[in-house]
Design a protein around this motif. Sequence first.
Motif, PDB file in Angstrom:
ATOM      1  N   LEU A   3       0.839  -1.202   0.000  1.00  0.00           N
ATOM      2  CA  LEU A   3       0.000   0.000   0.000  1.00  0.00           C
ATOM      3  C   LEU A   3       0.875   1.253   0.000  1.00  0.00           C
ATOM      4  CD1 LEU A   3      -2.819   1.231   0.092  1.00  0.00           C
ATOM      5  CD2 LEU A   3      -2.767   0.976   2.578  1.00  0.00           C
ATOM      6  N   HIS A   4       1.980   1.203   0.722  1.00  0.00           N
ATOM      7  CA  HIS A   4       2.947   2.306   0.751  1.00  0.00           C
ATOM      8  C   HIS A   4       3.458   2.591  -0.664  1.00  0.00           C
ATOM      9  CE1 HIS A   4       6.692   4.454   1.730  1.00  0.00           C
ATOM     10  NE2 HIS A   4       6.195   4.661   2.949  1.00  0.00           N
ATOM     11  N   ASP A   5       3.805   1.526  -1.389  1.00  0.00           N
ATOM     12  CA  ASP A   5       4.284   1.673  -2.775  1.00  0.00           C
ATOM     13  C   ASP A   5       3.200   2.268  -3.671  1.00  0.00           C
ATOM     14  OD1 ASP A   5       6.721   0.472  -2.042  1.00  0.00           O
ATOM     15  OD2 ASP A   5       6.091  -1.520  -2.740  1.00  0.00           O
ATOM     16  N   ASP A   6       1.972   1.759  -3.518  1.00  0.00           N
ATOM     17  CA  ASP A   6       0.868   2.272  -4.321  1.00  0.00           C
ATOM     18  C   ASP A   6       0.654   3.758  -4.051  1.00  0.00           C
ATOM     19  OD1 ASP A   6      -1.687   1.925  -6.006  1.00  0.00           O
ATOM     20  OD2 ASP A   6      -2.401   2.813  -4.122  1.00  0.00           O
ATOM     21  N   ALA A   7       0.653   4.135  -2.776  1.00  0.00           N
ATOM     22  CA  ALA A   7       0.452   5.545  -2.424  1.00  0.00           C
ATOM     23  C   ALA A   7       1.538   6.418  -3.050  1.00  0.00           C
ATOM     24  CB  ALA A   7       0.431   5.711  -0.908  1.00  0.00           C
ATOM     25  N   THR A   8       2.758   5.949  -3.030  1.00  0.00           N
ATOM     26  CA  THR A   8       3.864   6.697  -3.632  1.00  0.00           C
ATOM     27  C   THR A   8       3.627   6.892  -5.132  1.00  0.00           C
ATOM     28  OG1 THR A   8       5.411   5.907  -1.943  1.00  0.00           O
ATOM     29  CG2 THR A   8       6.361   6.731  -4.002  1.00  0.00           C
ATOM     30  N   LEU A   9       3.227   5.833  -5.813  1.00  0.00           N
ATOM     31  CA  LEU A   9       2.947   5.942  -7.255  1.00  0.00           C
ATOM     32  C   LEU A   9       1.773   6.871  -7.537  1.00  0.00           C
ATOM     33  CD1 LEU A   9       3.428   2.257  -8.466  1.00  0.00           C
ATOM     34  CD2 LEU A   9       4.867   4.233  -9.002  1.00  0.00           C
ATOM     35  N   VAL A  10       0.722   6.756  -6.743  1.00  0.00           N
ATOM     36  CA  VAL A  10      -0.456   7.620  -6.924  1.00  0.00           C
ATOM     37  C   VAL A  10      -0.058   9.085  -6.761  1.00  0.00           C
ATOM     38  CG1 VAL A  10      -2.653   8.305  -5.863  1.00  0.00           C
ATOM     39  CG2 VAL A  10      -2.177   5.890  -6.310  1.00  0.00           C
ATOM     40  N   ASP A  42       6.073   3.540   8.103  1.00  0.00           N
ATOM     41  CA  ASP A  42       4.746   3.298   8.672  1.00  0.00           C
ATOM     42  C   ASP A  42       3.791   4.466   8.387  1.00  0.00           C
ATOM     43  OD1 ASP A  42       5.968   5.161  10.326  1.00  0.00           O
ATOM     44  OD2 ASP A  42       5.295   4.223  12.192  1.00  0.00           O
ATOM     45  N   GLY A  43       4.111   5.291   7.414  1.00  0.00           N
ATOM     46  CA  GLY A  43       3.351   6.503   7.126  1.00  0.00           C
ATOM     47  C   GLY A  43       1.943   6.290   6.615  1.00  0.00           C
ATOM     48  N   MET A  44       1.567   5.043   6.347  1.00  0.00           N
ATOM     49  CA  MET A  44       0.203   4.731   5.916  1.00  0.00           C
ATOM     50  C   MET A  44      -0.708   4.397   7.095  1.00  0.00           C
ATOM     51  SD  MET A  44       0.284   5.087   2.664  1.00  0.00           S
ATOM     52  CE  MET A  44      -1.408   4.587   2.452  1.00  0.00           C
ATOM     53  N   TRP A  45      -0.124   4.220   8.270  1.00  0.00           N
ATOM     54  CA  TRP A  45      -0.864   3.616   9.375  1.00  0.00           C
ATOM     55  C   TRP A  45      -1.097   4.582  10.520  1.00  0.00           C
ATOM     56  CZ3 TRP A  45      -2.567   0.040   6.612  1.00  0.00           C
ATOM     57  CH2 TRP A  45      -1.734  -0.674   5.734  1.00  0.00           C
ATOM     58  N   LYS A  46      -2.191   4.391  11.181  1.00  0.00           N
ATOM     59  CA  LYS A  46      -2.607   5.212  12.312  1.00  0.00           C
ATOM     60  C   LYS A  46      -1.535   5.284  13.402  1.00  0.00           C
ATOM     61  CE  LYS A  46      -6.609   5.633  15.357  1.00  0.00           C
ATOM     62  NZ  LYS A  46      -7.898   5.037  15.733  1.00  0.00           N
ATOM     63  N   ALA A  50       3.911  10.779  13.502  1.00  0.00           N
ATOM     64  CA  ALA A  50       4.154  11.995  12.732  1.00  0.00           C
ATOM     65  C   ALA A  50       3.010  12.308  11.771  1.00  0.00           C
ATOM     66  CB  ALA A  50       5.459  11.855  11.945  1.00  0.00           C
ATOM     67  N   GLY A  51       2.024  11.439  11.730  1.00  0.00           N
ATOM     68  CA  GLY A  51       0.902  11.595  10.813  1.00  0.00           C
ATOM     69  C   GLY A  51       0.806  10.393   9.905  1.00  0.00           C
ATOM     70  N   HIS A  52      -0.302  10.283   9.207  1.00  0.00           N
ATOM     71  CA  HIS A  52      -0.496   9.141   8.320  1.00  0.00           C
ATOM     72  C   HIS A  52      -1.477   9.494   7.213  1.00  0.00           C
ATOM     73  CE1 HIS A  52      -3.252   8.851  11.763  1.00  0.00           C
ATOM     74  NE2 HIS A  52      -4.149   8.480  10.874  1.00  0.00           N
ATOM     75  N   LEU A  53      -1.338   8.781   6.099  1.00  0.00           N
ATOM     76  CA  LEU A  53      -2.255   8.976   4.987  1.00  0.00           C
ATOM     77  C   LEU A  53      -3.603   8.356   5.333  1.00  0.00           C
ATOM     78  CD1 LEU A  53       0.439   9.626   3.506  1.00  0.00           C
ATOM     79  CD2 LEU A  53      -0.632   8.683   1.472  1.00  0.00           C
ATOM     80  N   THR A  54      -4.657   9.017   4.900  1.00  0.00           N
ATOM     81  CA  THR A  54      -6.008   8.508   4.988  1.00  0.00           C
ATOM     82  C   THR A  54      -6.612   8.563   3.587  1.00  0.00           C
ATOM     83  OG1 THR A  54      -6.842  10.709   5.581  1.00  0.00           O
ATOM     84  CG2 THR A  54      -6.373   9.190   7.402  1.00  0.00           C
ATOM     85  N   ALA A  55      -7.722   7.877   3.402  1.00  0.00           N
ATOM     86  CA  ALA A  55      -8.374   7.847   2.093  1.00  0.00           C
ATOM     87  C   ALA A  55      -9.849   8.173   2.284  1.00  0.00           C
ATOM     88  CB  ALA A  55      -8.215   6.473   1.455  1.00  0.00           C
ATOM     89  N   SER A  56     -10.354   9.071   1.457  1.00  0.00           N
ATOM     90  CA  SER A  56     -11.761   9.434   1.559  1.00  0.00           C
ATOM     91  C   SER A  56     -12.369   9.544   0.160  1.00  0.00           C
ATOM     92  CB  SER A  56     -11.927  10.753   2.325  1.00  0.00           C
ATOM     93  OG  SER A  56     -11.393  11.833   1.597  1.00  0.00           O
ATOM     94  N   ALA A  57     -13.706   9.583   0.150  1.00  0.00           N
ATOM     95  CA  ALA A  57     -14.414   9.736  -1.123  1.00  0.00           C
ATOM     96  C   ALA A  57     -15.694  10.527  -0.897  1.00  0.00           C
ATOM     97  CB  ALA A  57     -14.738   8.372  -1.731  1.00  0.00           C
ATOM     98  N   LEU A  58     -15.895  11.510  -1.730  1.00  0.00           N
ATOM     99  CA  LEU A  58     -17.126  12.280  -1.739  1.00  0.00           C
ATOM    100  C   LEU A  58     -18.135  11.502  -2.568  1.00  0.00           C
ATOM    101  CD1 LEU A  58     -18.416  15.057  -0.976  1.00  0.00           C
ATOM    102  CD2 LEU A  58     -17.758  15.796  -3.276  1.00  0.00           C
ATOM    103  N   GLY A  82     -14.786   8.604   4.748  1.00  0.00           N
ATOM    104  CA  GLY A  82     -13.357   8.315   4.678  1.00  0.00           C
ATOM    105  C   GLY A  82     -12.774   7.926   6.004  1.00  0.00           C
ATOM    106  N   GLY A  83     -11.507   7.540   5.953  1.00  0.00           N
ATOM    107  CA  GLY A  83     -10.840   7.168   7.187  1.00  0.00           C
ATOM    108  C   GLY A  83      -9.503   6.500   6.967  1.00  0.00           C
ATOM    109  N   HIS A  84      -9.133   5.715   7.953  1.00  0.00           N
ATOM    110  CA  HIS A  84      -7.808   5.093   7.979  1.00  0.00           C
ATOM    111  C   HIS A  84      -7.695   3.930   7.001  1.00  0.00           C
ATOM    112  CE1 HIS A  84      -8.106   6.985  12.024  1.00  0.00           C
ATOM    113  NE2 HIS A  84      -6.949   7.458  11.589  1.00  0.00           N
ATOM    114  N   CYS A  85      -6.507   3.768   6.483  1.00  0.00           N
ATOM    115  CA  CYS A  85      -6.202   2.608   5.655  1.00  0.00           C
ATOM    116  C   CYS A  85      -6.115   1.385   6.565  1.00  0.00           C
ATOM    117  CB  CYS A  85      -4.887   2.818   4.907  1.00  0.00           C
ATOM    118  SG  CYS A  85      -4.956   4.189   3.718  1.00  0.00           S
ATOM    119  N   GLU A  86      -6.477   0.247   6.021  1.00  0.00           N
ATOM    120  CA  GLU A  86      -6.471  -1.012   6.758  1.00  0.00           C
ATOM    121  C   GLU A  86      -5.492  -1.978   6.101  1.00  0.00           C
ATOM    122  OE1 GLU A  86      -8.111  -1.368   9.523  1.00  0.00           O
ATOM    123  OE2 GLU A  86      -9.389   0.417   9.416  1.00  0.00           O
ATOM    124  N   PRO A  87      -4.997  -2.950   6.865  1.00  0.00           N
ATOM    125  CA  PRO A  87      -4.021  -3.903   6.303  1.00  0.00           C
ATOM    126  C   PRO A  87      -4.506  -4.625   5.044  1.00  0.00           C
ATOM    127  CG  PRO A  87      -4.087  -4.116   8.687  1.00  0.00           C
ATOM    128  CD  PRO A  87      -5.210  -3.174   8.302  1.00  0.00           C
TER     129      PRO A  87
END
Length: 182
Positions: A3-10, A42-46, A50-58, A82-87
């Motif tokens: 997921l970390h790799d995917d987020a980087t590419l996105v 660990d930047g994808m996780w709650k 230092a903070g973490h990525l979350t994903a949301s959708a309108l 939206g909210g936290h990414c899960e494993p």
Amino acid sequence: MTLHDDATLVLKGYAPEGEAGADDGQAELSQAYLDHLAHHDDGMWKACGAGHLTASALVIDPERGKVLLTLHRKLRMWLQMGGHCEPQDTTLAAAALREATEESGITGLTLLPGGPVRLDRHPIPSPCTWHLDVQYAALAPAGAAERISEESLELRWFDYEDVASVADASVVRLLEATRARL
């Protein structure tokens, strides 16, 4: 791919809408997200302090000119789903779609093509510091029936022009960017 790799590419492929120089800081925010991921495995996780990525959708129904918002149980604010990414999430897009489906109760949502619509960084209470939200838009199928989840006090469809009177500026900006893509 993680997921970390995917987020980087996105984020590397994220191209804010609008004229050159008119992205209201989106390019800089994208770079800040990339820097965060580069420095935090660990930047994808709650758990990342230092903070973490979350994903949301309108969730949007363009046929009726309406947006579905949730009255968030903890924050007591009208927000997109939206909210936290899960494993089990394999991509940011999948995380956003999962969150939108869980929180709206609507099956058959589809993400608006073209990847994320906006980025929004906002402070959150301790022990963490920041939510680095990657915001998508999800199209509701015809006849969609919402169902409230335990994370919401209420779900409600709003006309586009009414969103600014109930939601904060970040939701309004997300709606504007989404409408520009329709």
